[in-house]
Enzyme design. Structure first.
Site, PDB file in Angstrom:
ATOM      1  N   LEU A  15      31.529 -26.675  10.018  1.00  0.00           N
ATOM      2  CA  LEU A  15      31.502 -28.547   9.830  1.00  0.00           C
ATOM      3  C   LEU A  15      32.026 -28.898   8.646  1.00  0.00           C
ATOM      4  O   LEU A  15      32.638 -30.026   9.309  1.00  0.00           O
ATOM      5  CB  LEU A  15      30.172 -28.825   9.537  1.00  0.00           C
ATOM      6  CG  LEU A  15      29.046 -28.315  10.502  1.00  0.00           C
ATOM      7  CD1 LEU A  15      27.194 -28.790  10.304  1.00  0.00           C
ATOM      8  CD2 LEU A  15      29.077 -29.033  11.641  1.00  0.00           C
ATOM      9  N   LYS A  63      34.596 -15.069  -1.300  1.00  0.00           N
ATOM     10  CA  LYS A  63      34.505 -16.023  -2.340  1.00  0.00           C
ATOM     11  C   LYS A  63      34.332 -15.550  -3.750  1.00  0.00           C
ATOM     12  O   LYS A  63      35.212 -15.870  -4.699  1.00  0.00           O
ATOM     13  CB  LYS A  63      32.650 -16.143  -2.402  1.00  0.00           C
ATOM     14  CG  LYS A  63      32.759 -17.613  -1.279  1.00  0.00           C
ATOM     15  CD  LYS A  63      31.565 -18.174  -1.751  1.00  0.00           C
ATOM     16  CE  LYS A  63      31.349 -18.920   0.019  1.00  0.00           C
ATOM     17  NZ  LYS A  63      30.096 -19.735  -0.499  1.00  0.00           N
ATOM     18  N   GLU A  75      34.468 -22.416 -16.250  1.00  0.00           N
ATOM     19  CA  GLU A  75      33.714 -21.716 -16.616  1.00  0.00           C
ATOM     20  C   GLU A  75      32.177 -21.086 -15.931  1.00  0.00           C
ATOM     21  O   GLU A  75      32.253 -19.938 -15.815  1.00  0.00           O
ATOM     22  CB  GLU A  75      32.858 -22.607 -18.252  1.00  0.00           C
ATOM     23  CG  GLU A  75      31.473 -20.913 -18.728  1.00  0.00           C
ATOM     24  CD  GLU A  75      31.083 -22.564 -19.743  1.00  0.00           C
ATOM     25  OE1 GLU A  75      30.533 -22.194 -20.550  1.00  0.00           O
ATOM     26  OE2 GLU A  75      31.210 -23.846 -19.192  1.00  0.00           O
ATOM     27  N   GLY A 125      28.443 -14.174  -3.025  1.00  0.00           N
ATOM     28  CA  GLY A 125      28.936 -15.359  -4.022  1.00  0.00           C
ATOM     29  C   GLY A 125      27.771 -16.479  -3.861  1.00  0.00           C
ATOM     30  O   GLY A 125      27.863 -17.023  -4.964  1.00  0.00           O
ATOM     31  N   PRO A 147      20.487  -2.665  -4.782  1.00  0.00           N
ATOM     32  CA  PRO A 147      19.953  -3.603  -6.435  1.00  0.00           C
ATOM     33  C   PRO A 147      20.872  -3.265  -7.174  1.00  0.00           C
ATOM     34  O   PRO A 147      20.367  -4.864  -7.866  1.00  0.00           O
ATOM     35  CB  PRO A 147      18.514  -2.432  -6.830  1.00  0.00           C
ATOM     36  CG  PRO A 147      18.379  -2.106  -5.433  1.00  0.00           C
ATOM     37  CD  PRO A 147      19.433  -2.229  -4.309  1.00  0.00           C
ATOM     38  N   SER A 148      22.117  -3.053  -7.746  1.00  0.00           N
ATOM     39  CA  SER A 148      22.318  -3.004  -9.039  1.00  0.00           C
ATOM     40  C   SER A 148      23.181  -5.187  -8.918  1.00  0.00           C
ATOM     41  O   SER A 148      22.972  -4.823 -10.073  1.00  0.00           O
ATOM     42  CB  SER A 148      23.396  -2.095  -9.048  1.00  0.00           C
ATOM     43  OG  SER A 148      24.588  -2.288  -7.826  1.00  0.00           O
ATOM     44  N   TYR A 207      23.391 -22.703   8.689  1.00  0.00           N
ATOM     45  CA  TYR A 207      23.150 -24.069   9.099  1.00  0.00           C
ATOM     46  C   TYR A 207      23.087 -23.813  10.533  1.00  0.00           C
ATOM     47  O   TYR A 207      23.405 -24.837  11.231  1.00  0.00           O
ATOM     48  CB  TYR A 207      23.339 -25.205   8.401  1.00  0.00           C
ATOM     49  CG  TYR A 207      25.334 -24.717   8.656  1.00  0.00           C
ATOM     50  CD1 TYR A 207      26.085 -25.298   9.873  1.00  0.00           C
ATOM     51  CD2 TYR A 207      26.028 -24.439   7.556  1.00  0.00           C
ATOM     52  CE1 TYR A 207      27.899 -24.710   8.903  1.00  0.00           C
ATOM     53  CE2 TYR A 207      27.645 -24.071   7.222  1.00  0.00           C
ATOM     54  CZ  TYR A 207      28.274 -24.530   8.134  1.00  0.00           C
ATOM     55  OH  TYR A 207      29.480 -24.220   8.178  1.00  0.00           O
TER      56      TYR A 207
END
Length: 264
Positions: A15, A63, A75, A125, A147-148, A207
């Site tokens: 969108l 990403k 940053e 991301g 998990p890592s 969405y």
């Protein structure tokens, strides 16, 4: 005319063009926003430089990998190694992440988030960006299939773990966020309905559909729900401000998006 766009795969569902093109019209900006379905990311970024494309949004699955093709990172983007917004500054490509701020503003529209317990599903991301941003003001647990990857976020003061631990944390959480693509175009949810309770606030970053299985289940037990369109709008608003210096009309963004979805 300036050209902005979205790179990812797939992008046809997005969108973002509807929202940004409506904003360009509203503010009288001579620009257009288009989608680019990308197979080879490196070549696509070369094309951005060659064509002088003014700015980009970046979506799945690029990403994280896109960071190595850019000249500079903000940053926040550097900390989490994830970018969803690029500015082309005279041929120098600078990467930013607006996902975290977008999620925070979406949440703050509906609830107070400071000091709350937030359970985030997914450490990709978007999940990383949300965890990083919310860790500044809330208590965060991130659960991920691997998990890592979730545990790598512990340097930000969050707790990481496996999705298998979900039943242990739903009761602790004030807010639950699905930051995975589970539920996109499917009737699936990572969270069994029996684990949901009415005091929980449930947000989904998906969405399409607007009401995912997770949100429908949550509504059925009385939870307050926040659909993925709100995060898309607020992260898009932050991108628009980076590109133009204007913080845009989020109500217009919501309206044109719902019209495109056929729910206006």
């Amino acid at each position: 005319m300036k050209v902005y766009g979205l790179i990812g795969k797939p992008v046809s569902h997005s969108l973002s063009p509807v929202m940004h093109n409506a904003l360009f019209r509203k503010y009288g900006i001579d620009a257009v926003y288009v989608t680019f379905e990308v197979e080879e990311l490196g070549k696509a970024i070369d094309g951005v430089r060659a064509l002088g494309i003014s700015g980009l949004n970046v979506t799945m699955p690029y990403k994280e990998v896109v960071t190595k093709f850019l000249d500079e990172l903000s940053e926040d983007a550097r900390e989490i190694n994830s970018v969803n917004t690029i500015i082309n500054l005279e041929g120098s490509l600078i990467g930013y992440t607006t996902d975290g701020v977008g999620a925070r503003k979406a949440l703050e529209r509906f609830t107070e988030i400071e000091g709350r317990n937030v359970l985030i599903l997914g450490a990709g991301g978007a999940g990383k960006a949300i965890a990083y941003e919310l860790s500044k003001i809330a208590n965060i647990v991130v659960l991920n299939r691997t998990p890592s990857k979730a545990k790598s976020l512990e340097k930000f003061g969050v707790k990481g773990g496996s999705l298998d631990e979900l039943p242990n944390y739903v009761g602790w959480a004030d807010v639950l966020i699905n930051a995975t693509s589970v539920g996109m175009g499917t009737n699936e949810s990572l969270v069994p309905r029996r684990l949901l309770r009415r005091e929980l606030i449930v947000m989904d970053i998906v969405y399409k559909p607007l009401k995912t299985r997770l949100l429908r289940d949550a509504e059925s037990v009385g939870c307050r729900v926040i659909d993925g369109l709100w995060m898309l709008i607020y992260q898009g608003a932050e991108s628009f401000k980076l590109w133009t210096g204007i913080y845009p009309d989020v109500e217009l963004m919501r309206r044109v998006s719902l019209e495109r979805l056929g729910k206006g």
